[in-house]
Design an enzyme around this catalytic site. Structure first.
Site, mmCIF file in Angstrom:
data_model
loop_
_atom_site.group_PDB
_atom_site.id
_atom_site.type_symbol
_atom_site.label_atom_id
_atom_site.label_comp_id
_atom_site.label_asym_id
_atom_site.label_seq_id
_atom_site.Cartn_x
_atom_site.Cartn_y
_atom_site.Cartn_z
ATOM 1 N N ASP A 80 -16.560 4.715 -2.568
ATOM 2 C CA ASP A 80 -16.145 5.036 -1.209
ATOM 3 C C ASP A 80 -14.833 4.298 -1.008
ATOM 4 O OD1 ASP A 80 -16.890 6.562 1.130
ATOM 5 O OD2 ASP A 80 -16.803 4.650 2.167
ATOM 6 N N GLY A 163 -4.975 13.239 -0.948
ATOM 7 C CA GLY A 163 -5.161 12.492 0.300
ATOM 8 C C GLY A 163 -3.867 11.915 0.856
HETATM 9 P P1 IMP Z 1 -14.411 8.997 0.758
HETATM 10 O O1 IMP Z 1 -14.400 7.836 -0.182
HETATM 11 O O2 IMP Z 1 -15.047 10.214 0.194
HETATM 12 O O3 IMP Z 1 -14.904 8.610 2.125
HETATM 13 O O4 IMP Z 1 -12.918 9.453 0.965
HETATM 14 C C1 IMP Z 1 -11.956 8.509 1.256
HETATM 15 C C2 IMP Z 1 -10.737 9.151 1.780
HETATM 16 O O5 IMP Z 1 -9.739 8.132 1.717
HETATM 17 C C3 IMP Z 1 -10.220 10.283 0.912
HETATM 18 O O6 IMP Z 1 -10.660 11.531 1.394
HETATM 19 C C4 IMP Z 1 -8.738 10.120 1.082
HETATM 20 O O7 IMP Z 1 -8.393 10.647 2.290
HETATM 21 C C5 IMP Z 1 -8.545 8.634 1.221
HETATM 22 N N1 IMP Z 1 -8.253 8.042 -0.086
HETATM 23 C C6 IMP Z 1 -9.067 7.257 -0.836
HETATM 24 N N2 IMP Z 1 -8.489 6.954 -2.001
HETATM 25 C C7 IMP Z 1 -7.307 7.563 -1.993
HETATM 26 C C8 IMP Z 1 -6.265 7.631 -2.951
HETATM 27 O O8 IMP Z 1 -6.324 7.098 -4.058
HETATM 28 N N3 IMP Z 1 -5.199 8.350 -2.580
HETATM 29 C C9 IMP Z 1 -5.099 8.972 -1.381
HETATM 30 N N4 IMP Z 1 -6.033 8.972 -0.473
HETATM 31 C C10 IMP Z 1 -7.150 8.261 -0.769
#
Ligand code: IMP
Length: 206
Positions: A80, A163
């Site tokens: 996460d 992202g």
């Molecule tokens: P989750 O871990 O699925 O909640 O998603 C985390 C969110 O943080 C992702 O959808 C991205 O929007 C952002 N995020 C996490 N890591 C990265 C990265 O390495 N690059 C760009 N965005 C990131």
């Protein structure tokens, strides 16, 4: 107990590509580990998405890894992650994925840039955070955390990654993450640091 497959528990295609790449770099010695298969949800019938309802990265990652390990009876790796902007009190943070509601990632980046408009470069400090969890089918857990510091750029630059990458400026390389080659990001990223720390726990399983 040993296994022959490791399941990457994510349905985010950007993360899946990165984790696959990182594991191949960090883990797979083709001579020693020829039997290890890396699987993802794409290798199984459709899986409903696990809701990330917690206010902590760790709880969300534990939930994702543990549910997958139990459901598929395989060691499962989940992360996460999020982007924390100092001038916004650490937001969007654990809610990075849901920031601004149901809008595209381009719109999320634009929203962030708008919220920071007028904020000078030196006050645009930000960090990416990743908590990675390896869960075994019987419930054993290994947890690690990685961070990388940078600044939110004044505008988008580059199209690689996913992202928030195009607005995350990394001063040491004088580029945004969106301008880096995959291999460059994977040497320095929050995800790379968190996964690297789990490798000694993954290796003996196979
Ligand atoms: P989750 O871990 O699925 O909640 O998603 C985390 C969110 O943080 C992702 O959808 C991205 O929007 C952002 N995020 C996490 N890591 C990265 C990265 O390495 N690059 C760009 N965005 C990131």
């Amino acid at each position: 107990m040993t296994y022959n497959s490791l399941l990457i528990a994510t349905s985010n295609p950007g993360k899946l590509t990165e984790i696959n790449y990182l594991l191949k770099e960090l883990l797979i010695n083709p001579y020693q580990k020829a039997n290890l298969k890396i699987l993802s949800y794409q290798d199984f019938p459709p899986v409903e998405e696990i809701e990330e309802s917690s206010i902590s990265y760790q709880e969300n990652a534990v939930k994702k890894a543990l549910l997958s390990a139990k459901r598929f009876n395989l060691p499962s790796l989940a992360d996460d992650s999020g982007l924390e902007v100092e001038a916004l009190g650490g937001k969007p943070g654990v809610n990075s994925r849901y920031f601004g509601g149901e809008i595209s990632f381009k719109e999320k980046r634009e929203l962030l840039l708008k919220l920071l408009s007028g904020v000078p470069f030196t006050d645009r400090i930000a960090r990416f955070v990743c908590v990675a969890v390896l869960a075994l089918p019987r419930g054993e857990l290994f947890i690690s955390r990685g961070e990388v510091y940078g600044c939110i750029n004044q505008e988008e630059r580059g199209e690689t990654g996913f992202g928030y990458d195009p607005i995350f400026y990394y001063p040491q390389l004088n580029h945004t993450f969106g301008e880096l080659e995959d291999w460059e990001k994977n040497q320095i990223s929050h995800r790379a640091k968190a996964l690297e720390a789990l490798i000694p726990k993954i290796l003996p399983l196979f």
